[in-house]
Motif scaffolding. Structure first.
Motif, PDB file in Angstrom:
ATOM      1  N   ALA A 160       0.841  -1.203   0.000  1.00  0.00           N
ATOM      2  CA  ALA A 160       0.000   0.000   0.000  1.00  0.00           C
ATOM      3  C   ALA A 160       0.876   1.254   0.000  1.00  0.00           C
ATOM      4  O   ALA A 160       0.589   2.226  -0.711  1.00  0.00           O
ATOM      5  CB  ALA A 160      -0.928  -0.005   1.213  1.00  0.00           C
ATOM      6  N   VAL A 161       1.947   1.206   0.775  1.00  0.00           N
ATOM      7  CA  VAL A 161       2.885   2.339   0.792  1.00  0.00           C
ATOM      8  C   VAL A 161       3.485   2.536  -0.594  1.00  0.00           C
ATOM      9  O   VAL A 161       3.605   3.661  -1.094  1.00  0.00           O
ATOM     10  CB  VAL A 161       4.001   2.116   1.835  1.00  0.00           C
ATOM     11  CG1 VAL A 161       5.126   3.128   1.660  1.00  0.00           C
ATOM     12  CG2 VAL A 161       3.421   2.205   3.243  1.00  0.00           C
ATOM     13  N   ARG A 162       3.852   1.449  -1.231  1.00  0.00           N
ATOM     14  CA  ARG A 162       4.448   1.558  -2.574  1.00  0.00           C
ATOM     15  C   ARG A 162       3.460   2.182  -3.553  1.00  0.00           C
ATOM     16  O   ARG A 162       3.818   3.010  -4.388  1.00  0.00           O
ATOM     17  CB  ARG A 162       4.892   0.179  -3.076  1.00  0.00           C
ATOM     18  CG  ARG A 162       6.056  -0.381  -2.296  1.00  0.00           C
ATOM     19  CD  ARG A 162       6.580  -1.687  -2.873  1.00  0.00           C
ATOM     20  NE  ARG A 162       7.642  -2.191  -2.006  1.00  0.00           N
ATOM     21  CZ  ARG A 162       7.504  -3.201  -1.131  1.00  0.00           C
ATOM     22  NH1 ARG A 162       6.354  -3.848  -1.049  1.00  0.00           N
ATOM     23  NH2 ARG A 162       8.498  -3.563  -0.368  1.00  0.00           N
ATOM     24  N   GLU A 163       2.214   1.747  -3.449  1.00  0.00           N
ATOM     25  CA  GLU A 163       1.184   2.308  -4.333  1.00  0.00           C
ATOM     26  C   GLU A 163       1.028   3.801  -4.080  1.00  0.00           C
ATOM     27  O   GLU A 163       0.945   4.603  -5.014  1.00  0.00           O
ATOM     28  CB  GLU A 163      -0.162   1.619  -4.081  1.00  0.00           C
ATOM     29  CG  GLU A 163      -0.206   0.148  -4.499  1.00  0.00           C
ATOM     30  CD  GLU A 163      -0.326  -0.001  -6.001  1.00  0.00           C
ATOM     31  OE1 GLU A 163      -1.300   0.531  -6.564  1.00  0.00           O
ATOM     32  OE2 GLU A 163       0.566  -0.626  -6.615  1.00  0.00           O
ATOM     33  N   ALA A 164       0.973   4.179  -2.799  1.00  0.00           N
ATOM     34  CA  ALA A 164       0.835   5.592  -2.452  1.00  0.00           C
ATOM     35  C   ALA A 164       2.042   6.383  -2.941  1.00  0.00           C
ATOM     36  O   ALA A 164       1.915   7.478  -3.491  1.00  0.00           O
ATOM     37  CB  ALA A 164       0.680   5.739  -0.939  1.00  0.00           C
ATOM     38  N   ARG A 165       3.180   5.812  -2.752  1.00  0.00           N
ATOM     39  CA  ARG A 165       4.415   6.480  -3.144  1.00  0.00           C
ATOM     40  C   ARG A 165       4.446   6.766  -4.647  1.00  0.00           C
ATOM     41  O   ARG A 165       4.840   7.847  -5.085  1.00  0.00           O
ATOM     42  CB  ARG A 165       5.581   5.564  -2.766  1.00  0.00           C
ATOM     43  CG  ARG A 165       6.947   6.114  -3.002  1.00  0.00           C
ATOM     44  CD  ARG A 165       7.987   5.105  -2.577  1.00  0.00           C
ATOM     45  NE  ARG A 165       7.915   3.871  -3.354  1.00  0.00           N
ATOM     46  CZ  ARG A 165       8.500   2.731  -2.984  1.00  0.00           C
ATOM     47  NH1 ARG A 165       9.133   2.661  -1.834  1.00  0.00           N
ATOM     48  NH2 ARG A 165       8.429   1.667  -3.740  1.00  0.00           N
ATOM     49  N   ARG A 166       3.993   5.800  -5.421  1.00  0.00           N
ATOM     50  CA  ARG A 166       3.958   6.005  -6.870  1.00  0.00           C
ATOM     51  C   ARG A 166       3.114   7.231  -7.223  1.00  0.00           C
ATOM     52  O   ARG A 166       3.490   8.027  -8.064  1.00  0.00           O
ATOM     53  CB  ARG A 166       3.395   4.762  -7.575  1.00  0.00           C
ATOM     54  CG  ARG A 166       4.503   3.832  -8.071  1.00  0.00           C
ATOM     55  CD  ARG A 166       3.944   2.740  -8.964  1.00  0.00           C
ATOM     56  NE  ARG A 166       3.237   1.703  -8.211  1.00  0.00           N
ATOM     57  CZ  ARG A 166       3.829   0.673  -7.620  1.00  0.00           C
ATOM     58  NH1 ARG A 166       5.122   0.543  -7.696  1.00  0.00           N
ATOM     59  NH2 ARG A 166       3.124  -0.209  -6.945  1.00  0.00           N
ATOM     60  N   GLU A 167       1.979   7.331  -6.560  1.00  0.00           N
ATOM     61  CA  GLU A 167       1.108   8.475  -6.836  1.00  0.00           C
ATOM     62  C   GLU A 167       1.740   9.772  -6.353  1.00  0.00           C
ATOM     63  O   GLU A 167       1.646  10.798  -7.020  1.00  0.00           O
ATOM     64  CB  GLU A 167      -0.257   8.282  -6.155  1.00  0.00           C
ATOM     65  CG  GLU A 167      -1.137   7.291  -6.865  1.00  0.00           C
ATOM     66  CD  GLU A 167      -1.242   7.545  -8.367  1.00  0.00           C
ATOM     67  OE1 GLU A 167      -1.548   8.688  -8.748  1.00  0.00           O
ATOM     68  OE2 GLU A 167      -0.987   6.620  -9.147  1.00  0.00           O
ATOM     69  N   LEU A 168       2.376   9.726  -5.187  1.00  0.00           N
ATOM     70  CA  LEU A 168       3.014  10.930  -4.658  1.00  0.00           C
ATOM     71  C   LEU A 168       4.154  11.390  -5.557  1.00  0.00           C
ATOM     72  O   LEU A 168       4.391  12.588  -5.730  1.00  0.00           O
ATOM     73  CB  LEU A 168       3.527  10.666  -3.239  1.00  0.00           C
ATOM     74  CG  LEU A 168       2.446  10.522  -2.181  1.00  0.00           C
ATOM     75  CD1 LEU A 168       3.024  10.019  -0.866  1.00  0.00           C
ATOM     76  CD2 LEU A 168       1.733  11.851  -1.963  1.00  0.00           C
ATOM     77  N   GLU A 169       4.853  10.446  -6.128  1.00  0.00           N
ATOM     78  CA  GLU A 169       5.941  10.814  -7.035  1.00  0.00           C
ATOM     79  C   GLU A 169       5.403  11.454  -8.304  1.00  0.00           C
ATOM     80  O   GLU A 169       6.014  12.348  -8.863  1.00  0.00           O
ATOM     81  CB  GLU A 169       6.772   9.575  -7.380  1.00  0.00           C
ATOM     82  CG  GLU A 169       7.699   9.171  -6.255  1.00  0.00           C
ATOM     83  CD  GLU A 169       8.479   7.905  -6.544  1.00  0.00           C
ATOM     84  OE1 GLU A 169       9.427   7.620  -5.803  1.00  0.00           O
ATOM     85  OE2 GLU A 169       8.128   7.198  -7.527  1.00  0.00           O
ATOM     86  N   LYS A 170       4.230  10.986  -8.709  1.00  0.00           N
ATOM     87  CA  LYS A 170       3.637  11.561  -9.928  1.00  0.00           C
ATOM     88  C   LYS A 170       3.139  12.968  -9.675  1.00  0.00           C
ATOM     89  O   LYS A 170       3.300  13.850 -10.476  1.00  0.00           O
ATOM     90  CB  LYS A 170       2.460  10.684 -10.385  1.00  0.00           C
ATOM     91  CG  LYS A 170       2.872   9.537 -11.282  1.00  0.00           C
ATOM     92  CD  LYS A 170       1.674   8.976 -11.990  1.00  0.00           C
ATOM     93  CE  LYS A 170       1.378   7.586 -11.502  1.00  0.00           C
ATOM     94  NZ  LYS A 170       0.060   7.102 -11.811  1.00  0.00           N
ATOM     95  N   SER A 171       2.480  13.161  -8.544  1.00  0.00           N
ATOM     96  CA  SER A 171       1.873  14.468  -8.286  1.00  0.00           C
ATOM     97  C   SER A 171       2.006  14.818  -6.808  1.00  0.00           C
ATOM     98  O   SER A 171       1.021  14.794  -6.081  1.00  0.00           O
ATOM     99  CB  SER A 171       0.408  14.451  -8.690  1.00  0.00           C
ATOM    100  OG  SER A 171      -0.220  13.335  -8.100  1.00  0.00           O
TER     101      SER A 171
END
Ligand SMILES: Nc1nc2c(ncn2[C@@H]2O[C@H](COP(=O)(O)OP(=O)(O)OP(=O)(O)O)[C@@H](O)[C@H]2O)c(=O)[nH]1
Length: 247
Positions: A160-171
């Motif tokens: 879940a952290v990895r998924e969140a991180r991907r989104e945070l890196e995008k925007s």
């Protein structure tokens, strides 16, 4: 130079502040959501992460959704493999998240989690059904036993952290700063109406309508008794962010 989630970032060293990730756990009451709920410092892919968990406690359908929709960076939708009702509820939550993603034009990371795998002999939901539901909403799927398999549950949290991180890196600038309370926002009305989520209202908490999210430093952390699973692992305490579960 250290890497921040695999990407070099200027000025960040081994001492850099942990990434803050808010994770909301959704699901029908009794699905086992709180069994491994915690707020903690984690290390995910060699990166320090401060993981804050909001364990919601809806009776059967999504309620008071705004408090987590505008707060979480990722969502863990939990059902129990031995409960058809909880599975049906998880579908409501995924629909809610999909609708919110559409309305806000944001990608919302969500993971579907079938809990109580140790009760597989009493299954009311097959693994294939879980896979299919997750596929419908494009989310990751896991089956776990929160009681018996802490490592697997922790793996799910890290995913879940990895998924969140991907989104945070995008925007990174779209991270939520505010949580709304009490009053329904105008754009939420159609959401409630269309989904029949009559109880998805904003009728709790204080009289303010907008409140700044507390930073970790400002937030009042409270210590609560260990969950049953934690107790079995001899973990001394759980800490949850005051204002989000046990308050
Ligand atoms: N067999 C089994 N029981 C579990 C598991 N996880 C939780 N439970 C049990 O399921 C019951 C409900 O667990 P909770 O953690 O209170 O469920 P919840 O979804 O957080 O429910 P609320 O806190 O009421 O919203 C408890 O009796 C738990 O001990 C599991 O993996 N296996």
């Amino acid at each position: 130079m250290s890497s921040v989630f695999g990407k070099p970032r200027a000025g960040s060293g081994p001492q850099s502040a942990p990434l803050e990730v808010n994770l909301a756990i959704l699901g029908r009451r009794g699905a086992g959501k709180s069994e491994d709920t915690y707020s903690s410092e984690e290390t995910v892919d060699h990166q320090p992460v401060h993981l804050r968990v909001m364990d919601t406690a809806d009776l059967d359908t999504p309620r008071n959704c705004e408090r987590y929709l505008n707060w979480a960076h990722a969502f863990l939708v939990v059902y129990s493999v031995d409960s058809r009702q909880s599975f049906d509820s998880s579908s409501s939550y995924l629909e809610l998240l999909a609708l919110h993603a559409k309305e806000t034009q944001r990608s919302i990371p969500a993971l579907l989690l079938g809990n109580k795998l140790d009760m597989a002999q009493y299954r009311q939901v097959t693994k294939a059904e879980g896979v299919a539901l997750a596929g419908r909403f494009g989310c990751l799927f896991f089956e776990v036993s929160a009681c018996l398999d802490f490592e697997h549950v922790q793996h799910v949290f890290h995913e879940a952290v990895r998924e969140a991180r991907r989104e945070l890196e995008k925007s990174p600038l779209t991270r939520p700063l505010f949580i709304s309370e009490e009053r329904a926002l105008p754009h939420q009305a159609p959401l409630t109406a269309r989904h029949g989520l009559a109880s998805c209202t904003f009728n709790t908490l204080s009289t303010v309508s907008l409140k700044e999210m507390p930073t970790v430093a400002q937030a009042k952390l409270v210590t609560v008794k260990s969950s049953r699973a934690q107790s079995k692992r001899k973990a001394p305490t759980l800490t949850l962010l005051k204002g989000f579960k046990i308050f």
